[in-house]
Design a protein around this motif. Structure first.
Motif, PDB file in Angstrom:
ATOM      1  N   GLU A   1       0.844  -1.177   0.000  1.00 37.90           N
ATOM      2  CA  GLU A   1       0.000   0.000   0.000  1.00 37.90           C
ATOM      3  C   GLU A   1       0.887   1.236   0.000  1.00 37.90           C
ATOM      4  O   GLU A   1       1.823   1.356   0.773  1.00 37.90           O
ATOM      5  CB  GLU A   1      -0.904   0.008   1.232  1.00 37.90           C
TER       6      GLU A   1
ATOM      7  N   SER B   1      -0.146  -1.978   8.205  1.00 39.02           N
ATOM      8  CA  SER B   1      -1.333  -1.756   7.395  1.00 39.02           C
ATOM      9  C   SER B   1      -2.589  -1.982   8.227  1.00 39.02           C
ATOM     10  O   SER B   1      -2.636  -2.860   9.091  1.00 39.02           O
ATOM     11  CB  SER B   1      -1.333  -2.692   6.185  1.00 39.02           C
TER      12      SER B   1
ATOM     13  N   GLN C   1      -5.312  -3.047   6.949  1.00 38.83           N
ATOM     14  CA  GLN C   1      -6.036  -4.164   6.356  1.00 38.83           C
ATOM     15  C   GLN C   1      -5.438  -5.519   6.701  1.00 38.83           C
ATOM     16  O   GLN C   1      -6.136  -6.513   6.737  1.00 38.83           O
ATOM     17  CB  GLN C   1      -6.079  -3.997   4.829  1.00 38.83           C
TER      18      GLN C   1
ATOM     19  N   GLN D   1       2.656  -3.955   5.235  1.00 36.48           N
ATOM     20  CA  GLN D   1       3.150  -2.646   5.639  1.00 36.48           C
ATOM     21  C   GLN D   1       2.569  -1.590   4.706  1.00 36.48           C
ATOM     22  O   GLN D   1       2.480  -1.790   3.501  1.00 36.48           O
ATOM     23  CB  GLN D   1       4.677  -2.609   5.582  1.00 36.48           C
ATOM     24  N   GLN D   2       2.181  -0.466   5.291  1.00 37.58           N
ATOM     25  CA  GLN D   2       1.662   0.651   4.506  1.00 37.58           C
ATOM     26  C   GLN D   2       2.721   1.739   4.438  1.00 37.58           C
ATOM     27  O   GLN D   2       3.259   2.161   5.450  1.00 37.58           O
ATOM     28  CB  GLN D   2       0.387   1.210   5.127  1.00 37.58           C
TER      29      GLN D   2
END
Length: 488
Positions: free
Chosen positions: A68, A263, A265, A270-271
């Motif tokens: 992401e 993240s 979600q 990892q975001q």
């Protein structure tokens, strides 16, 4: 029945709105082409001069699509969007009457400046970008760049991580707009690099949907010293009337840093979020025919390589020294993630260079401390910081030792010394016994040993052996290298 029809129409309208919003976002997407692809198609540039790339979005790197990635502003509106902060750059604008305007323009037809390359794909494409290597280290916001990304839309992307929203931040934009070089044969994107300056020129490019308004010609030059110049030759339209609905319209500089966080979600994912920490915007009313802008870089915290310079320099302000990273920073640069991971803000709070010197003096000066690994990290105030249980590894020549094994190695050395001493004592005792038997052969003990030798002392003959180790056979086999002889 009526209620069902109303809900169906509502869902369809929402779907259509989402589709339109997605299409608007994709309108700003750029396709980044590798240099290898560019080399393989450069010779076919004239064959597709008037043909736009229809598969631009399909050539996005798969590495960019993974995970992401979002682009956001800093919390509490900490993004410093200013016209002249006197922190990173100062700049001056020059008009047609200024002699400096002509001096800043780099004549691409003059071979003394270096070999000019007309980029085949960029000159024949719409919303495309290509990464190009520099022949020198170019300082940008205190960071040294060796690669940049040239886009058809009148700007250079300077980020390390290539994504589709190149227009958002991390750019050098002499005139970012919705240009379409594929419209005309006269439209080109060309550049040169002579080791001292890197110049990109957008020549005779036209705006999509406003092709009849005229062609734009402008350039940007990146000097080895960090100086950046924008120079303009043909600006047929006032920048105020250029629409930004399909493409942003910007003139200036921008930089950002990336922070990785868990993240929302997935726990394992990892975001990555890109935060713009500074932007320099130029007044677009000053961009006319035969005008120019010159940016001069200012000293940054990153240039200081020692604690004393970092904390005492009068050329910079707000700098802190992170002794773990051996880096000077104000925490707002591309190394932001490391600054948070190592809790540099907490380490440098109320600390002086003498505090770091006292900590270093406890170590043998002949030993150079080198942190090799961090065994554990703890989270504190939303940032990761070093745990006190981590091992510091010291590099001493070819030997690498850790604090946790120092006592064990000391005991091992003591055991070796004791074993050698015991072997020497035993050898000395055997020599004394042999001398006693040699000089007193008629004594009772020597006679007893000689008498018993015939029946109990077999002799061994060893075959000649090769040096080194050999493979040992399994159980149940005799050792071929040892032969037992009969009694003498």
């Amino acid at each position: 029945m009526c209620f069902s029809l109303v809900m169906l129409l509502l869902c369809l309208s929402q779907t259509e709105m989402a589709r339109v919003w997605t299409q608007q976002q994709r309108d700003n997407w750029y396709s980044v082409i590798s240099q290898q692809h560019e080399r393989s198609t450069i010779d076919d540039s004239h064959a597709h001069r008037t043909r736009r790339s229809s598969s631009g979005h399909a050539r996005i790197s798969r590495a960019v699509l993974g995970g992401e990635l979002t682009i956001d502003t800093l919390p509490d509106n900490k993004t410093r969007v200013v016209e002249d902060s006197r922190k990173y750059y100062t700049w001056r604008s020059f008009g047609p009457e200024d002699h400096r305007t002509q001096e800043l323009w780099v004549d691409m037809s003059d071979i003394r400046h270096g070999q000019v390359r007309v980029h085949g794909i960029l000159s024949n494409s719409y919303k495309q970008a290509v990464r190009v290597a520099l022949s020198f280290d170019f300082p940008f916001y205190g960071h040294y760049l060796r690669q940049i990304t040239i886009a058809t839309g009148g700007f250079i992307f300077t980020g390390d991580v290539t994504h589709r929203m190149l227009t958002a931040t991390q750019y050098i934009a002499p005139l970012m707009a919705n240009f379409d070089p594929s419209y005309s044969k006269e439209s080109t994107v060309q550049y040169l690099d002579n080791g001292e300056v890197f110049v990109v020129q957008w020549e005779q490019v036209r705006l999509l949907g406003k092709e009849s308004e005229g062609a734009f010609t402008f350039q940007t030059a990146l000097y080895k010293t960090g100086v950046i110049t924008f120079s303009y030759r043909d600006i047929p339209l006032s920048l105020d009337v250029i629409s930004s609905a399909q493409h942003p319209v910007k003139v200036g500089l921008s930089d950002a840093f990336m922070v990785t966080s868990p993240s929302s979600q997935s726990q394992d994912a990892q975001q990555r979020t890109i935060y713009e920490y500074h932007r320099a915007e130029i007044n677009t009313t000053k961009i006319t025919n035969y005008s120019a802008v010159e940016f001069t870089p200012l000293p940054t915290c990153l240039q200081h390589d020692s604690c004393e310079l970092c904390l005492s320099s009068n050329q910079t302000s707000g700098c802190s020294w992170c002794n773990v990273l051996q880096r000077c920073s104000d925490g707002m640069d591309r190394h932001r993630q490391e600054w948070l991971d190592y809790a540099c803000s907490e380490e440098s709070k109320d600390a002086t260079c003498d505090d770091y010197s006292m900590g270093d003096s406890a170590i043998d000066p002949s030993i150079t401390p080198e942190i090799e690994d961090v065994t554990s990290l703890t989270t504190q105030n939303g940032c990761e910081t070093d745990d006190y249980t981590k091992h510091h590894i010291f590099n001493t020549g070819s030997d690498v030792k850790t604090d946790s094994t120092t006592k064990t190695e000391g005991l091992a050395n003591t055991g070796v010394i004791a074993g050698v001493a015991a072997a020497l004592v035993l050898l000395l005792a055997l020599i004394v016994v042999a001398l006693y038997i040699n000089y007193h052969p008629t004594a009772a003990s020597p006679l007893y040993l000689i008498q018993r030798r015939k029946h109990y002392w077999p002799s061994f003959k060893f075959q000649k052996q090769q040096s080194g180790y050999t493979e040992v056979e399994g159980e149940g086999h005799e050792k071929d290298s040892i032969v037992e002889a009969g009694p003498c």
